[in-house]
Design an enzyme around this catalytic site. Structure first.
Site, mmCIF file in Angstrom:
data_model
loop_
_atom_site.group_PDB
_atom_site.id
_atom_site.type_symbol
_atom_site.label_atom_id
_atom_site.label_comp_id
_atom_site.label_asym_id
_atom_site.label_seq_id
_atom_site.Cartn_x
_atom_site.Cartn_y
_atom_site.Cartn_z
ATOM 1 N N ASP C 130 0.805 -1.222 0.000
ATOM 2 C CA ASP C 130 0.000 0.000 0.000
ATOM 3 C C ASP C 130 0.838 1.272 0.000
ATOM 4 O O ASP C 130 0.295 2.362 -0.182
ATOM 5 C CB ASP C 130 -0.933 0.013 1.224
ATOM 6 C CG ASP C 130 -2.035 -1.026 1.126
ATOM 7 O OD1 ASP C 130 -2.152 -1.673 0.066
ATOM 8 O OD2 ASP C 130 -2.768 -1.195 2.107
ATOM 9 N N ARG C 165 -20.089 1.739 -21.322
ATOM 10 C CA ARG C 165 -20.320 1.354 -19.943
ATOM 11 C C ARG C 165 -19.422 2.127 -18.995
ATOM 12 O O ARG C 165 -18.349 2.567 -19.366
ATOM 13 C CB ARG C 165 -19.920 -0.109 -19.754
ATOM 14 C CG ARG C 165 -21.008 -1.085 -19.974
ATOM 15 C CD ARG C 165 -20.449 -2.468 -19.677
ATOM 16 N NE ARG C 165 -21.386 -3.469 -20.141
ATOM 17 C CZ ARG C 165 -21.059 -4.714 -20.429
ATOM 18 N NH1 ARG C 165 -19.803 -5.104 -20.315
ATOM 19 N NH2 ARG C 165 -21.969 -5.564 -20.830
#
Lengths: 345, 345, 345, 345
Positions: C130, C165
């Site tokens: 992270d 989309r």
């Protein structure tokens, strides 16, 4: 004599290689046959509603390595629309179109088949990520999807082994297990579960425990359409929460991971590959196959041979009646599934 | 009854997928047939000199995604060695080997063919990056090489266009142009030159100039074995120096780039892909094909069917006589070469 | 004088580059300093329970490009175990270990910090996918995760545009949005939602509609820890079913896609990248960073400088007190988030 | 008040990330500052000859992941042209350009530096594959090149080991060994030879023999600008022929492979990566860095801060005087080279 004018459309889910087909059709059509082209947008919606776009050498520049389709796509079915067929015929005439190349899967080619029977001059190019169209050895897009799934499995091996975890990988395949089978073999999965063979959850769990005893961490590849065998005792799970308290369960991958964890006490995690399998640049094989389909399709138009679709047989591209590709699905046979079981047993 | 004991060897140049074959042979042999295995090192040198290594489930762990071969390789030819055949027979007997699986190309399988005629129980698995073995639709390693070459061509497009340069890409293929043809189609090359069709340097240069007029920068893919046609006026170049004053010329790629630059006045650069085409992890297709070859090969041993090699036909693996794969090379046909010319014209 | 003996362990979630650290520590320790090594298995569980494995040049052969960790990992916390610290000290002594290299994230290094205060000779190497450890510009594993997420976004662009989309991509990042921010910038996302800045669902939907008007199909990258702002009106969804009737909802990615579809009427799909971000071969940057961390860590041991961890500052590796890396999390600052808004606005 | 109008150009060799800079400059310029843009084609040739192209949001659509530069490039030096500076000033005025963003390496920014001194409002963005520009921690393109070289080395390991061969990999780096050093570390090379440290061919050969004794096959990474030390006894080779009788020798890679083979008797092969290192899609790191350079560059224009170039320091983008980046080259220091020797010793 007037110049032949050909319409092109792409329908259904997107698939790496669609642009390669379009480019081949246009390049060979213009340079080899002297045709003109018009693009119909968004599958059958294009001819149904008369939505066109210019299509020529210029529009096809640089599209070979790109996923998706410059023509757009949809799942529009003109036979579900009142007067749909008439509107298509009128719009084709209005656009001055003499013949149509339709690139798509079961649904798109199903429409093409019926239009061909009604006299429309149409040639089909088969397309399905799932590789479940009969009549052809392979369809483009499938090799790309298998490569992506295999690379994901490669990556997951190290996580599985470092953490002594079960990893479940859910891949595409609603009715046929081709992606799961090929990626499972190529990725060295320890089990592959496919729609064609409902699985026994107890056998899967027994296998997981055997693998852990031999110090392997199991990776299980499962088609999105795989299901537990009746009476196998696997129930729909509900209520598991992730670290944020959100319920994160749903598809067969998640349910299976949950069930294995409950039954074996081993940590199990699911990865659902989803749409990344069908986007992006096609593999070399898919570009080659798509290009050859395109070349043959426009040659079929030049020959006036309509109502056919292209198919790969060995290393040759042949033309087969459209109905052949839209009849029944090509499923993994019990023999093919059994062949791989030595790795999964 | 004693346990069947099978020797395995890999010969010739390395090729992605060799380890996948070995693993499949051993996994199916041990788990499916109850066989034992012994590895012979470095191709035919292993049985010739009696150099073995242990080979079992453990040695095959984790090798599926790895390039190269855990058994090592060489180009040793026992028929070129005095008493070579007798030494092989003696060493096979000493190692208690009942049957042999030989994985290799024209040379390795040529030896296998002759040994089979002399009564050695041998089964072959075909291997060639170049895809030029007859009898099979594809060989493993080829798809990986084509993917690598295609990715390189993708990268070179932007350099060619940003600098208005000609880029020449030399790929593998001594006798057959399969890698050049497939990668050229998949990479959107503007010309492909192959050994099967000696090229006319003037036509190549004319093509280069046409491409520049339409604002494309040409990428020319050339097989290492491609040659100029007799009397085409292309001579061996010499003397060009790089930025450091070193002569940097040699193979057909470099010579062609030099010649194009001299004749057209356009900057031209060569990239020689070389060994990166044959190393590293196999593509999913090659892992699948290599695994299936391995499974079928050990089944052939179990069936006592010797003197055969595995072949891909469509999507099936079949057994064909060893001589079929070692007779004549499979070359690109004029029709196949012509099919692609629409992109190269 | 006796030979220095060093223990090595890896804790927490796996991360590409762990093996590169281990290899560098051992190679430099053996060849540069003449040390001996012992591996502790599965994070702090190894020294807690006295589980060791041999660790030397041989064990490190070929591990540089491999994901995961040859030492295994766990989240065991010895401070949560009665008498845990004493057991660790006893087991280190029993194994003849003079110093310890601990490779891990906040938790693993938190334990190391407290052990260092209690007199254990320990050096830390920071690790987190992270990238949220303070004290260092970057941690290894992060670059690999960002590359994987970026490649996925690249692939999804074509699907988004071909099908008109919205695609939502959920990436790792429980507390910090670094992966989302970097991959969102690199992948050309049209919005990035991170834990540091609770999002306004109405603004997200307004943005989606703006994008469609300019003919782009939006891709929204969301950290797994992102949350809607209080009072934004976004509720937990429930009950949506997939094609097989299974409820497929859960994490923020799925919930967000559902909410956007409900509010805008545009089709929206979620892709949850999950574990594929943290497995497999490390990027070149991560191998370089992990190797340099390892080299410096063993030099710190050789210098007798304990209680420190390695940190990247610019292009230099420096040693900082362990507490620096385990104090507070490094979050995306409002300025850094704002900088990227020009692409997302 | 009239709208600010900004010119953009890219000069020198192409480099992954150029398009990402252009896009960021334009997106932030238009959406954030309300600027207009004009593109100058082919480096300084554009303003010199007044060759422009439209540049706006539309031209930048989809270019982020693409290598090369939509503006084209050249090595034109206006100071080498009679009246060049005046022509540039006139053409900038004619195009209504208030400020210029110049993206390029030592040469391109050298011109920018001198033009800035002559009163042209110019901001620079540094670009070099070789990473040898001083003033910045990294330049974009470098990470992509290192990833490509590392992947090639990964592939070559298996060939080296299967064939007991020495493999020499020649990478970019005329004056500085950064690519060789980083890719050598990341790829697990057994030796790295760089321009900063002339090599002793006898030491290299001794190392090769040591490696073979420990059963490793050596991979040697060499910068294109590396040279043998004076008096080391390595001479220019000549005359070696490939399988087709063509002389295939030239750059340092080929010469080194030949010399090692001659001196040690071990088979040695060279792979010259060449242009594939600088083409194609940028890595995520390079896209992020290039994008941030672009955002800061246009902010500098908005601030009226000219004569500066962007630089990465840690994780921050700062503005430094243009001369800083065009003074002396950033070379690998003896300490940095020594740090890696533990792997190469």
């Amino acid at each position: 004599m007037s110049i032949m004018r050909v319409g092109v459309l792409t329908g259904g889910g997107d698939c790496p290689g669609l642009n390669a087909v379009i480019r081949a059709v246009v390049r060979k059509g213009v340079n080899g046959h002297g045709f003109e082209f018009v693009g119909f947008r968004d599958g059958w919606r294009g001819p149904l509603d008369g939505i066109t776009m210019p299509l020529g050498i210029e529009q096809c520049r640089g599209i070979l390595p790109r996923g998706g389709t410059i023509l757009g796509s949809s799942r529009t079915n003109p036979f579900a629309v009142e007067g749909g067929v008439e509107r298509i015929k009128d719009n084709l005439a209005a656009a001055g179109v003499d013949a149509l190349v339709a690139i798509g899967g079961e649904d798109t080619l199903g429409v093409a088949t019926r239009l061909a029977e009604l006299g429309v001059a149409v040639v089909g190019v088969p397309k399905t990520i799932d590789n479940d169209l009969s009549g052809t050895d392979f369809t483009f897009g499938f090799d790309t999807a298998v490569n992506i799934a295999t690379e994901a499995i490669d990556r997951l091996h190290t996580t599985a082994e470092s953490h002594h975890r079960v990893l479940v990988v859910e891949v595409m395949g609603r009715h046929a297990g081709w992606i799961a089978l090929h990626a499972g073999i190529a990725g060295g999965a320890s089990a592959v579960l496919i729609p064609e063979a409902p699985f026994d959850i107890e056998a899967v769990c027994a296998h997981v425990e055997t693998r852990f005893r031999s110090e392997y961490a199991p990776i299980i590849v499962v088609s999105e359409g795989a299901v537990p065998a009746d009476g196998s005792g696997m129930t729909l799970v509900s209520g598991e929460k992730d670290a944020f308290g959100h319920v994160r369960l749903g598809g067969i991958g998640d349910r299976l991971a949950h069930e294995i964890e409950q039954r074996t006490g081993k940590e199990a995690r699911a990865v659902v590959l989803g749409h990344i399998q069908r986007g992006g640049t096609p593999s070399a094989f898919d570009r080659w196959l798509a290009t050859r389909f395109g070349l043959q399709a426009i040659d079929a138009v030049a020959d006036g041979e309509y109502g056919v679709m292209m198919a790969l047989r060995g290393t040759s591209i042949v033309r087969v009646p459209l109905v052949e590709g839209t009849g029944e699905l090509k499923l993994v046979s019990p023999q093919e599934y059994a062949e791989a079981q030595v790795f999964f047993g």
